[in-house]
Design an enzyme around this catalytic site. Structure first.
Site, mmCIF file in Angstrom:
data_model
loop_
_atom_site.group_PDB
_atom_site.id
_atom_site.type_symbol
_atom_site.label_atom_id
_atom_site.label_comp_id
_atom_site.label_asym_id
_atom_site.label_seq_id
_atom_site.Cartn_x
_atom_site.Cartn_y
_atom_site.Cartn_z
ATOM 1 N N HIS A 1 -3.918 5.677 3.794
ATOM 2 C CA HIS A 1 -4.564 3.950 3.733
ATOM 3 C C HIS A 1 -3.998 2.620 3.949
ATOM 4 O O HIS A 1 -4.722 1.806 4.905
ATOM 5 C CB HIS A 1 -4.458 3.861 1.949
ATOM 6 N N SER B 1 -11.625 -0.635 0.133
ATOM 7 C CA SER B 1 -10.175 -1.257 0.709
ATOM 8 C C SER B 1 -10.170 -1.309 1.764
ATOM 9 O O SER B 1 -9.324 -2.551 2.520
ATOM 10 C CB SER B 1 -9.542 0.642 0.726
ATOM 11 N N ASP C 1 1.044 -1.487 0.063
ATOM 12 C CA ASP C 1 -0.074 0.272 -0.197
ATOM 13 C C ASP C 1 0.652 0.783 0.130
ATOM 14 O O ASP C 1 1.872 1.263 -1.138
ATOM 15 C CB ASP C 1 -0.586 -0.120 1.539
#
Ligand SMILES: *[C@@H]1O[C@H](CO)[C@@H](O)[C@H](O)[C@H]1NC(C)=O
Ligand SMILES: *[C@@H]1O[C@H](CO)[C@@H](O)[C@H](O)[C@H]1NC(C)=O
Length: 832
Positions: free
Chosen positions: A239, A410, A201
């Site tokens: 994220h 996600s 990520d």
């Protein structure tokens, strides 16, 4: 003193230069080359005048080379010529005399190559359409009994995390049952010990109080900034940390807990800057003996118009992970399905989610509904909870904070990864396919309004929207406890099937059939079906008008592709591979049909060219089953003339889009043998296409159209060969010409450069010192000394001698490709 000053000055100069050109891509071209075992990469480097940067991650035989920008194009031309030559040689036959064998070993040594480029094509699948001010569900009358049960569980497990009460995806005290049903697993003492999930990520906040105890540095790397620690450095690099928290947030007094709160997480940072395919390939195999699961909440753009797949190098890395990762049991790749649901995007347009090697995870909201963003597709295995229904996922955030706003698919993917971590902690011996079996065996089917559910022959409910349903961690782990390992993977691939017909517009479709017999499967050592892939070529001037259905012999329909409102691409499908898990458990035997529709009546039309299908499943005889060869660059390398003629028919007018249910066989010929005529079109909406049907048993070749004899202007010789052979001859001749010109330019440039650097030494190309051949020793037999080309190559070998000598020095950087790159950059700058 003076010397010191000069040194300091040049050091300053070189560092400021390094700042001016922070990327070696500014000065160099990079190539990935797959080499035959017998060829040392240093030898290739010397032939190309390039620098060997090292092996590409854990991909054996694959190497990265760099070369000065100005020489890049010549190397590119050379590699392209080699590629054409390989292709010609593979096709063999009467073209053989055209192929003059090189005497430097390049044509045997280079198995595959690709020019690398920096790209930012992968995007996070974070929260979408999430209300700014969401309504905390706690406000709606909480169910007393469930709340006290939740408190009891927390106290039994000594969970003091302040956010635990809000983590409805772990225990939902309001919509009781709408959660991942994980607490019962924890109460059995199963919390993920010994398992590592790599979060591929934008970084991982390893200093987070909620993560640092579970951080696994050995499996981590920052590919964006070439550093060992994947620290989130950009303002929006949250994220990865949020995803990590969902899996392995520590049980403590910070934020909430992860699904597998005693498991470890590594961070592999790739999303914060452009990377090349070699980096990506390295990343998804990074530490693949210690990292067990790779959680990937990203992919190509979810804009409803993108159709993008990992290229050959990344595909190979993924296959390498499957075959060699986790001690040969296979790395577990978990992918978020995608957030383009509301834009008609579909996870079958994404080559990561539709890979058989990935577990594709979509989302369901806390009310049990389909959140509009979550993409559907026939490759989707399961769903987990995520944002929607006025709430989102509560997890750890960067900067010692918590968030209540994590969402999108996600957030769904990592929850499945967390469930898998729990499974692997008690059954580390499970293979990647066992994990997929367990997920589909134990998922709880979803019955949502308007969703089409098909009952499969093995008694499972499949829907394109929810796959086999929501992950039930408790049953998943229970089933895993006694699960018997599946036999090795077998596969059956059909020949290429040639259709080559216009697709009628409207709800009709063009159907093509292929009959798989039990003999074919027996020969392939194939026992029972798991995944099925269909690779196809469709030419169309508006891709978004197309849809594709795969109809199985047992009545299950996979919607491989759907029409997309904003997909204006005029490229159709080029060797695109769709995947379905909907036929899982079938025998595979029978007539499979692919129905291509051109759903819009307009001036945009197209041709269904050809297709082929592969059944993937378990083997009959485990002992004799070999692993599939690494993704072959030639997999889809075919000439339509070589394809077998397929049986085709215009599809009868059927009810519109919603798929027929499993029992609705009335209007399709799926169960008919091809020798029986499929139903005639009842209402041919648009008449133009040929309605003739070639209904012959597949396998025998019955030409339907007479291929024209040649394509060349008559003044060119045809060599008396078939048209495609002519194409090859002309293509190769022109490539050889281009190659020679490129080579000429290359040598010219090299020579000029040399003369410039060394104006007095203009014999350099003529003098060949016998003793200089050491670098090529392994190939000495092949090195031609009579041809001019050979001499020139020898001259280059000499040039890179210095690099060969400094090899020991490089060795210590082998497993740190990025640090090595930087070092090389400094070295090059210092030299220039
Ligand atoms: C959830 O787990 C419990 C055990 O904790 C089990 O009895 C139950 O069947 C599972 N499934 C659901 C939907 O609650
Ligand atoms: C499809 O398009 C490609 C590229 O435009 C072309 O080379 C090919 O011949 C076309 N095939 C058919 C079947 O029309």
């Amino acid at each position: 003193m003076r010397g010191f000053k000069t040194a300091a000055l040049s050091f300053l100069l070189s560092t400021s230069l390094a700042q001016l050109v922070p990327r070696t891509y500014d000065t160099h071209d990079f190539f990935a080359i797959h080499l035959d075992d017998s060829i040392p990469p240093e030898y290739i480097a010397s032939l190309l005048g390039a620098h060997h940067e090292g092996q590409i991650g854990n991909l054996e035989g694959h190497h990265k080379f760099s070369i000065d920008r100005e020489q890049g194009p010549a190397v590119e031309t050379l590699l392209e010529a080699l590629r054409v030559q390989r292709k010609l040689r593979r096709r063999g036959g009467d073209d053989d005399n055209l192929l003059q064998k090189r005497d430097d070993g390049l044509d045997d040594g280079v198995l595959w190559s690709q020019k690398l480029a920096l790209k930012q094509r992968l995007h996070k699948r974070g929260p979408v359409d999430f209300p700014e001010k969401h309504v905390r569900q706690e406000a709606a009358s909480p169910e007393g009994e469930a709340v006290s049960r939740q408190k009891r569980i927390a106290s039994d497990l000594a969970i003091k995390d302040p956010l635990f009460g809000s983590q409805w995806h772990l225990f939902n005290s309001i919509q009781v049952g709408n959660d991942l049903n994980v607490t019962g697993v924890w109460l059995e003492g199963i919390t993920g010990k010994g398992v590592v999930t790599a979060i591929v990520d934008d970084g991982l906040d390893l200093n987070s109080e909620d993560l640092k105890d579970n951080y696994f540095p050995e499996g981590s790397w920052d590919f964006n900034d070439n550093l060992p620690d994947p620290i989130p450095r950009l303002s929006d690099d949250q994220h990865g940390t949020r995803c990590a928290g969902e899996i392995a947030a520590v049980r403590n007094d910070v934020c909430g807990v992860g699904m597998a709160y005693d498991s470890k997480v590594a961070g592999i940072r790739i999303l914060s800057k452009p990377i090349d395919d070699a980096d990506e390939a390295t990343a998804i195999n990074y530490g693949f003996q210690q990292n067990h699961i790779y959680s990937c909440s990203w992919g190509p753009r979810d804009d409803g118009q993108t159709m993008d797949a990992p290229n050959a190098l990344v595909k190979r890395a993924m296959m390498n992970g499957i075959q060699n990762g986790r001690d040969g049991r296979g790395s577990i790749y978990v992918f978020a399905a995608g957030n383009g649901g509301a834009r008609d995007d579909n996870c079958n347009f994404d080559g990561y989610t539709n890979s058989i090697y990935s577990v594709t995870v979509g989302a369901i909201d806390r009310l049990g509904n389909h959140p509009p963003y979550s993409e559907a597709c026939s490759a989707q295995l399961v769903v987990t909870y995520s944002s929607g229904g006025n709430d989102a996922i509560y997890t750890t955030d960067i900067g010692q904070k918590c968030t209540e706003r994590h969402g999108g698919t996600s957030a769904a993917g990592p929850l499945a990864a967390g469930a898998i971590a729990l499974v692997l902690s008690i059954r580390p011996d499970l293979t990647w396919r066992d994990v997929q079996y367990l997920l589909l065996e134990t998922a709880v089917p979803v019955h949502a309004d308007g969703d089409e559910v098909q009952m499969t022959p093995i008694g499972k409910e499949f829907s394109h929207q929810f796959g086999y349903g929501v992950v039930d961690t408790y049953s998943l782990v229970q089933k895993a406890k006694t699960w018997e390992l599946v036999k090795p993977q077998a596969w059956y691939t059909s020949p290429w099937l040639r259709v080559q017909k216009e697709i009628p517009e409207g709800d009709q479709g063009l159907a093509s059939y292929f009959d798989i017999t039990s003999d074919m499967l027996k020969q392939a050592n194939f026992e029972s079906l798991e995944h099925i892939t269909v690779t196809m070529n469709v030419n169309h001037t508006r891709r978004g008008d197309l849809s594709v259905e795969l109809r199985g012999p047992q009545g299950i329909v996979s919607h491989l592709s759907i029409p997309r409102e904003s997909d204006e691409a005029d490229s159709g499908y080029e060797d695109w591979t769709f995947m379905s898990v909907a036929h899982w458990g079938e025998s595979g035997e029978g007539v499979w049909s692919v129905v291509v529709k051109d759903t819009k009546v307009n001036e945009r039309v197209g041709v269904f060219a050809d297709w082929r299908l592969t059944l993937w499943g378990s083997s009959i005889d485990a002992e004799s089953q070999l692993p599939h060869p690494l993704a072959d660059e030639h997999e889809d390398d075919h000439n339509i003339e070589d394809a077998q003629y397929a049986t085709v028919s215009i599809k009868p007018h059927t009810k519109t889009t919603p798929p027929a249910s499993a029992t609705d066989h009335a209007d399709r010929p799926v169960n008919e043998k091809p020798s029986e005529a499929p139903a005639k079109p009842t209402t041919p909406a648009v008449p133009p296409t040929p309605v003739e049907e070639e209904l012959t048993p597949t396998g025998s070749v019955v030409p339907t159209a007479v291929a024209s004899d040649g394509f060349l202007p008559s003044f060119l010789p045809t060599f008396g060969t078939k048209p495609h052979t002519q194409i090859w001859i002309y293509a190769s001749v022109s490539l050889i010409l281009i190659f020679c010109i490129g080579l000429g330019i290359y040598f010219q440039v090299q020579r000029r450069k040399r003369l410039r650097n060394n104006p007095h030494d203009d014999y350099e190309f003529e003098i060949i010192d016998e003793d200089d051949d050491d670098a090529e020793a392994p190939l000495a037999g092949r090195t031609g000394r009579k041809r001019r080309g050979g001499e020139l190559y020898n001259a280059f070998a000499e040039e890179s001698e210095e690099e060969l000598l400094s090899e020991d020095e490089e060795d210590m950087y082998r497993d740190q490709p990025s640090a090595f790159n930087e070092k090389m950059q400094h070295k090059n700058e210092a030299e220039s």
